[in-house]
Scaffold this active site. Structure first.
Site, PDB file in Angstrom:
ATOM      1  N   GLU A  29       0.986  -1.356  -0.003  1.00  0.00           N
ATOM      2  CA  GLU A  29      -0.020  -0.146  -0.039  1.00  0.00           C
ATOM      3  C   GLU A  29       0.939   1.131  -0.006  1.00  0.00           C
ATOM      4  O   GLU A  29       0.413   2.563  -0.551  1.00  0.00           O
ATOM      5  CB  GLU A  29      -1.007  -0.215   1.202  1.00  0.00           C
ATOM      6  CG  GLU A  29      -2.065   1.146   1.388  1.00  0.00           C
ATOM      7  CD  GLU A  29      -2.746   1.069   0.215  1.00  0.00           C
ATOM      8  OE1 GLU A  29      -3.803   0.318   0.076  1.00  0.00           O
ATOM      9  OE2 GLU A  29      -2.803   1.869  -0.728  1.00  0.00           O
ATOM     10  N   GLY A  35       1.693   7.300  -0.541  1.00  0.00           N
ATOM     11  CA  GLY A  35       2.071   7.319   1.029  1.00  0.00           C
ATOM     12  C   GLY A  35       0.716   6.845   2.019  1.00  0.00           C
ATOM     13  O   GLY A  35       0.527   5.591   1.780  1.00  0.00           O
ATOM     14  N   LYS A  60       4.471   4.933  -9.926  1.00  0.00           N
ATOM     15  CA  LYS A  60       3.359   4.678  -9.171  1.00  0.00           C
ATOM     16  C   LYS A  60       2.123   4.593  -9.999  1.00  0.00           C
ATOM     17  O   LYS A  60       1.102   3.597  -9.561  1.00  0.00           O
ATOM     18  CB  LYS A  60       3.175   5.875  -8.440  1.00  0.00           C
ATOM     19  CG  LYS A  60       4.190   6.025  -7.120  1.00  0.00           C
ATOM     20  CD  LYS A  60       4.276   7.574  -6.593  1.00  0.00           C
ATOM     21  CE  LYS A  60       5.197   7.703  -5.349  1.00  0.00           C
ATOM     22  NZ  LYS A  60       5.195   9.024  -5.239  1.00  0.00           N
ATOM     23  N   GLY A  73       6.483  10.851   3.821  1.00  0.00           N
ATOM     24  CA  GLY A  73       6.769  11.316   5.170  1.00  0.00           C
ATOM     25  C   GLY A  73       6.814  10.342   6.126  1.00  0.00           C
ATOM     26  O   GLY A  73       6.250   8.969   5.571  1.00  0.00           O
TER      27      GLY A  73
HETATM   28  N1  HSE Z   1       9.624  11.712  -3.974  1.00  0.00           N
HETATM   29  C1  HSE Z   1       8.325  11.447  -3.494  1.00  0.00           C
HETATM   30  C2  HSE Z   1       7.302  12.348  -3.634  1.00  0.00           C
HETATM   31  C3  HSE Z   1       8.344  10.792  -2.350  1.00  0.00           C
HETATM   32  O1  HSE Z   1       7.682  13.489  -3.904  1.00  0.00           O
HETATM   33  O2  HSE Z   1       6.257  12.187  -3.919  1.00  0.00           O
HETATM   34  C4  HSE Z   1       7.184   9.770  -2.184  1.00  0.00           C
HETATM   35  O3  HSE Z   1       7.060   8.657  -3.174  1.00  0.00           O
END
Ligand code: HSE
Length: 430
Positions: free
Chosen positions: A130, A135, A206, A303
């Site tokens: 997930e 995130g 993603k 985060g």
């Molecule tokens: N570098 C990624 C972002 C971190 O800025 O979304 C999270 O995958």
């Protein structure tokens, strides 16, 4: 009797530390909810002596993968080391040993997800990831479970926090691309190599994961159109503003009768579209299901704690399935609901008043005697009605009982016509 689950965690960096903090904080709650206890038994890290952002006492830490992978007492493997080569070995070895795996690794799942999920299904051993997309936003579980009744016809997402932060700063504060990029770097969510963010590669990884969950298939990386934000200039933003549009780096997956569209690129979207309100480092996924219609999920896409929140949820999901744990709380225990008198907000107050000297002072005086502090006052004559005015007052945060008491006194003043009304103001909704 508690079901004690022993975890073997690879990587105790930002997400790993967040996970340990959540496990410790939620220990009693998980026990009372499901009768499950999580123990981080072992961790494998590159530098065991490094200081961590969590309490690691009681965790056996080493550099040797086999300490976890060959230990039959480890129930779930958590892969948080990033990269693809070692991570692929860890995940596939764990699945071959019938150990369920939770991973936060977008690069790994994007590139090798199809093989790893095949291995997972051959071994009837779950692999959940997930945290690899969005995130803390529960999007993969939503696609897999909550929206299982739907054919998802399109999915449009803001899934890179760094670029969304940069675009927000350029649009709202007029900062240059380079100034915004520097600020984003300082916020700590940019990739080690920020070209992954700004050229759209992170969003593309993603999107491959989202697309596979949405469509149940795999897509070669080279088939996905991928453009970043590094070429945008001030005049692009000026044009967007003049047309009531905003620029967002979107990842789009859309079904067509002749195939699939999969693309990542800067896109002009209407300022009133729900995705336009997703600002700074926030992520969002907006999708269309043929039964449910439009759904949008948004939240923090990066985060320590947001990402660890998704990892923790995957772990608990696996525990619940493997232990057949059921929810122990039945929701019948009466809980105290705060009395309306104890609500505390700002208030907008309004009265119809006689237009005569001293009215505002009288009203403000009553408010003051009830401990209510005035923020703004405005008064206007009621059009075409002689001697009547509308008095509007906004007051700072106070308890509702103060408002009700003060208003019952004010309603009885000679200069007030009818009864006053109020509306509660919730500015942050946090
Ligand atoms: N570098 C990624 C972002 C971190 O800025 O979304 C999270 O995958």
């Amino acid at each position: 009797m508690a079901n004690k689950i022993r975890l073997g965690v690879f990587g105790l960096g930002t997400v790993g530390s967040g996970l340990i903090n959540i496990i410790q904080k939620r220990h009693d709650r998980l026990m009372s909810q499901y009768g499950i206890e999580l123990e981080v038994a072992k961790a494998v890290v590159r530098t065991p002596s490094k200081k961590r952002g969590c309490d690691v006492s009681g965790i056996q830490i080493s550099r040797d993968f086999h300490d976890i992978l060959d230990d039959p007492s480890i129930d779930i493997v958590v892969e948080l080391i990033g990269g693809t080569q070692e991570a692929a070995q860890i995940v596939s070895s764990a699945l071959r040993a019938d150990k369920p795996v939770v991973s936060a690794n977008k690069a790994l799942i994007a590139a090798q997800g199809p093989e790893l999920y095949r291995l997972s299904s051959e071994h009837k051993t779950p692999l959940y990831a997930e945290a690899s997309v969005g995130g803390g936003i529960p999007i993969l579980k939503t696609l897999r479970e909550s929206l299982v009744a739907n054919r998802i016809t399109s999915l449009t997402a803001i899934i890179n926090g760094t670029t969304n932060f940069i675009l927000t700063k350029m649009e709202e504060e007029g900062l240059s691309y380079h100034e915004s990029l520097k600020l984003a770097g300082e916020m700590g969510f940019a990739e080690a190599d920020p070209t992954m963010d700004v050229e759209g590669f992170d969003a593309m990884q993603k999107l491959r994961i989202l697309g596979a969950h949405m469509l149940g298939g795999a897509f070669p990386e080279g088939d996905i159109l991928c453009e970043g934000i590094s070429g945008l200039v001030e005049s692009d933003f000026r044009f967007a503003r003049s047309q009531g549009l905003v620029i967002k780096l979107l990842a789009i997956a859309r079904r067509r009768s002749d195939g699939m569209e999969l693309r990542v690129h800067p896109t002009l979207i209407p300022r009133l579209h729900p995705l336009a309100s997703v600002r700074n480092e926030f992520n969002a996924v907006y999708l269309n299901g043929d039964a449910v219609g439009e759904v949008m999920l948004s939240g923090r896409g990066a985060g320590s704690l947001p990402t660890a929140s998704a990892v923790y949820a995957d772990i608990v999901d696996i525990c619940r399935r493997t232990t057949k744990a059921v929810r122990l709380e039945d929701g019948s225990q009466p809980l105290r609901v705060i009395d309306a008198d104890e609500i505390e907000t700002e208030y907008y107050l309004r009265w119809t008043v006689l237009d005569k000297p001293g009215v505002i002072g009288e009203v403000a005086g009553v408010l003051g005697r009830h401990g209510i502090s005035v923020s703004t006052v405005s008064a206007e004559l009621v059009p075409n009605v002689p001697d009547l005015g509308e008095l509007e007052i906004v007051v700072h945060r106070t308890q509702e009982k103060n408002i009700r008491c003060a208003m019952s006194v004010i309603d009885r003043l000679d200069s007030i016509r009818g009864k006053g009304t109020f509306i509660r103001i919730e500015r942050s909704l946090a």
